[in-house]
Scaffold this motif. Structure first.
Motif, mmCIF file in Angstrom:
data_model
loop_
_atom_site.group_PDB
_atom_site.id
_atom_site.type_symbol
_atom_site.label_atom_id
_atom_site.label_comp_id
_atom_site.label_asym_id
_atom_site.label_seq_id
_atom_site.Cartn_x
_atom_site.Cartn_y
_atom_site.Cartn_z
ATOM 1 N N ALA A 120 -8.743 -81.714 -56.012
ATOM 2 C CA ALA A 120 -10.083 -80.939 -55.990
ATOM 3 C C ALA A 120 -9.867 -79.413 -56.106
ATOM 4 N N THR A 121 -8.722 -78.929 -55.448
ATOM 5 C CA THR A 121 -8.681 -77.391 -55.393
ATOM 6 C C THR A 121 -7.396 -76.919 -56.100
ATOM 7 N N ASN A 122 -6.554 -78.212 -56.922
ATOM 8 C CA ASN A 122 -5.388 -77.625 -57.792
ATOM 9 C C ASN A 122 -4.265 -77.257 -56.625
ATOM 10 N N ALA A 123 -4.350 -77.680 -55.372
ATOM 11 C CA ALA A 123 -3.554 -77.436 -54.440
ATOM 12 C C ALA A 123 -3.480 -75.755 -54.145
ATOM 13 N N SER A 124 -4.524 -75.249 -54.332
ATOM 14 C CA SER A 124 -4.695 -73.578 -54.292
ATOM 15 C C SER A 124 -5.142 -73.205 -52.938
ATOM 16 N N PRO A 125 -5.090 -72.529 -51.918
ATOM 17 C CA PRO A 125 -5.607 -71.857 -51.249
ATOM 18 C C PRO A 125 -6.976 -71.288 -51.279
ATOM 19 N N LEU A 126 -7.848 -71.627 -50.371
ATOM 20 C CA LEU A 126 -9.412 -70.919 -50.889
ATOM 21 C C LEU A 126 -9.719 -70.228 -49.699
ATOM 22 N N ALA A 127 -10.411 -68.926 -50.210
ATOM 23 C CA ALA A 127 -10.935 -68.184 -49.013
ATOM 24 C C ALA A 127 -12.003 -68.800 -48.250
ATOM 25 N N PHE A 128 -11.848 -68.792 -46.907
ATOM 26 C CA PHE A 128 -13.214 -69.283 -46.028
ATOM 27 C C PHE A 128 -13.963 -68.313 -45.462
ATOM 28 N N PRO A 129 -15.136 -68.514 -45.418
ATOM 29 C CA PRO A 129 -16.125 -67.332 -44.640
ATOM 30 C C PRO A 129 -15.765 -67.293 -43.158
ATOM 31 N N SER A 130 -16.011 -66.173 -42.688
ATOM 32 C CA SER A 130 -15.830 -66.015 -41.244
ATOM 33 C C SER A 130 -16.881 -65.287 -40.743
ATOM 34 N N LEU A 131 -17.089 -65.051 -39.337
ATOM 35 C CA LEU A 131 -18.040 -64.393 -38.790
ATOM 36 C C LEU A 131 -17.152 -63.299 -37.683
ATOM 37 N N PHE A 132 -17.585 -62.066 -37.852
ATOM 38 C CA PHE A 132 -17.201 -61.071 -36.827
ATOM 39 C C PHE A 132 -15.598 -60.727 -37.100
ATOM 40 N N SER A 133 -15.197 -60.865 -38.295
ATOM 41 C CA SER A 133 -13.711 -60.615 -38.589
ATOM 42 C C SER A 133 -13.402 -59.104 -38.431
ATOM 43 N N ASP A 134 -14.706 -58.249 -38.717
ATOM 44 C CA ASP A 134 -14.361 -56.803 -38.600
ATOM 45 C C ASP A 134 -14.644 -56.438 -37.294
ATOM 46 N N VAL A 135 -14.743 -57.052 -36.408
ATOM 47 C CA VAL A 135 -15.152 -56.458 -34.768
ATOM 48 C C VAL A 135 -13.747 -56.525 -34.160
ATOM 49 N N ILE A 136 -13.570 -55.464 -33.360
ATOM 50 C CA ILE A 136 -12.474 -55.640 -32.319
ATOM 51 C C ILE A 136 -12.915 -55.208 -31.022
ATOM 52 N N LEU A 137 -12.994 -55.884 -29.990
ATOM 53 C CA LEU A 137 -13.388 -55.499 -28.467
ATOM 54 C C LEU A 137 -12.268 -54.842 -27.983
ATOM 55 N N GLU A 138 -12.344 -53.870 -27.517
ATOM 56 C CA GLU A 138 -11.220 -53.087 -27.004
ATOM 57 C C GLU A 138 -11.464 -53.212 -25.682
ATOM 58 N N LEU A 139 -10.225 -53.569 -24.641
ATOM 59 C CA LEU A 139 -10.274 -53.783 -23.046
ATOM 60 C C LEU A 139 -8.891 -53.017 -22.644
ATOM 61 N N GLY A 140 -8.899 -51.406 -22.427
ATOM 62 C CA GLY A 140 -7.676 -51.119 -21.804
ATOM 63 C C GLY A 140 -6.916 -50.914 -23.216
ATOM 64 N N VAL A 141 -5.691 -51.264 -23.028
ATOM 65 C CA VAL A 141 -4.662 -51.230 -24.049
ATOM 66 C C VAL A 141 -4.813 -52.567 -24.957
ATOM 67 N N PHE A 142 -5.541 -53.447 -24.624
ATOM 68 C CA PHE A 142 -5.418 -54.637 -25.447
ATOM 69 C C PHE A 142 -6.716 -54.885 -26.190
ATOM 70 N N GLY A 143 -6.543 -55.403 -27.307
ATOM 71 C CA GLY A 143 -7.720 -55.608 -28.343
ATOM 72 C C GLY A 143 -7.919 -57.055 -28.461
ATOM 73 N N PHE A 144 -9.240 -57.516 -28.670
ATOM 74 C CA PHE A 144 -9.811 -58.985 -28.758
ATOM 75 C C PHE A 144 -10.380 -58.921 -30.222
ATOM 76 N N ARG A 145 -9.848 -59.559 -30.918
ATOM 77 C CA ARG A 145 -10.294 -59.983 -32.288
ATOM 78 C C ARG A 145 -11.741 -60.627 -32.180
ATOM 79 N N GLY A 146 -12.660 -60.273 -32.906
ATOM 80 C CA GLY A 146 -14.124 -60.789 -32.787
ATOM 81 C C GLY A 146 -14.084 -62.297 -33.448
ATOM 82 N N ASP A 147 -13.381 -62.485 -34.417
ATOM 83 C CA ASP A 147 -13.190 -63.776 -35.125
ATOM 84 C C ASP A 147 -12.792 -64.785 -33.890
ATOM 85 N N LEU A 148 -11.480 -64.237 -33.368
ATOM 86 C CA LEU A 148 -11.007 -65.122 -32.454
ATOM 87 C C LEU A 148 -11.825 -65.357 -31.114
ATOM 88 N N LEU A 149 -12.573 -64.300 -30.525
ATOM 89 C CA LEU A 149 -13.572 -64.705 -29.561
ATOM 90 C C LEU A 149 -14.679 -65.603 -30.069
#
Length: 296
Positions: A120-149
């Motif tokens: 169905a996809t010709n074995a090609s990777p396809l982009a999948f929509p995500s939410l909060f991918s451009d969000v980074i929550l900073e806590l001190g020296v650490f950063g939390f990716r919005g999409d992973l949260l």
């Protein structure tokens, strides 16, 4: 800051990201564990069906340009339906005592679903929509990716809802009864095949959540994801202990964290190799897993 401090921060950040993404491994491990607990069988096509549901949602997104939330919802429903189809064709009509036949049928289901995706996809990777991918929550020296949260939060809520379903509903009571003693459950009036079918639908939807969260976190869907995530799910299931949901959850977080640490130190080429070594260590020194019962 010294180089040592920078390295400690980087390793800690890798562990944080790994734990957040490891929630998807936990969901996959729970799916394997639930089916094994109820039927004493491994459904090898579980992860393939989960990712196939995500592809269905992606198809609607491509054709109709619907919102990502609808994509996720359609994917979860589709995965539940595919899980039911897998039960009918790979388990329903196979003798309950023939574990090898059911195992091989589910392996065939894995490759069949994977081949459908490839064509169905010709074995090609396809982009999948995500939410909060451009969000980074900073806590001190650490950063939390919005999409992973978002992935972590969604998976935690799913686990809580599953717990309520298993321990606060008649279906959960039937499922636990069948897992403990199927014949006695039937004598009490519980429909064995109906309970098994609903279990496959529920675990299919749970896998669908894992599938869309993987797509949202990675940013793509690819047929190459099927086998690696199947293997990771089985590793989590074995490490947690066959039949133990808490074990699958903790093992999922553990594998996610260690995977990212191995990635940081050894690179992507050797990452999976060390996870396999970890599995061998568990099989040798704790074969029943973290919370599994010792077999007499």
């Amino acid at each position: 800051m010294s180089d040592f401090m920078f390295e400690v921060i980087d390793v800690t950040q890798s562990i944080i990201d790994g734990v957040l993404f490891g929630s998807t491994y936990a969901l996959i491990g729970i799916g394997f564990t639930l089916i094994f607990g109820v039927m004493q069988k491994l459904n090898m096509s579980y992860t393939a069906a989960s990712l196939a549901g995500a592809y269905v949602g992606l198809g609607f997104f491509t054709l109709l340009n619907i919102a990502p939330v609808l994509v996720f919802s359609i994917s979860i429903i589709a995965s539940g339906f595919i899980g039911f189809v897998v039960y009918i064709f790979c388990f329903r009509f196979i003798n309950v005592d023939n574990h090898l036949a059911a195992l091989m049928a589910s392996v065939g289901g894995l490759f069949f679903i994977d081949e459908i995706i490839i064509h169905a996809t010709n074995a090609s990777p396809l982009a999948f929509p995500s939410l909060f991918s451009d969000v980074i929550l900073e806590l001190g020296v650490f950063g939390f990716r919005g999409d992973l949260l978002f992935v972590f939060g969604t998976c935690i809520v799913s686990m809580m809802l599953l717990w309520l379903l298993l321990y606060r509903s008649s279906f959960g009571l039937a499922t636990r009864a069948v897992s403990q003693q199927a014949i006695a459950a039937q004598l009490c009036g519980i429909d064995l095949h109906r309970t098994n079918a609903i279990t496959f639908v529920v675990t299919g939807m749970l896998g669908g959540i894992a599938g869309v969260m993987i797509g949202a976190a990675v940013g793509i869907l690819s047929p190459l994801l099927t086998v690696p995530f199947t293997v990771k799910g089985l590793i989590v299931t074995v490490m947690g202990g066959l039949g133990s949901i808490p074990g699958a959850i903790i093992a999922g977080f553990l594998v996610g964290a260690l995977e990212n640490v191995f990635l940081f130190f050894r690179g992507v080429d050797e990452r999976d190799m060390y996870i396999m070594v970890l599995l061998f260590v568990f099989l040798v020194f704790r074969p029943h897993g973290l919370f599994g019962k010792r077999e007499s």
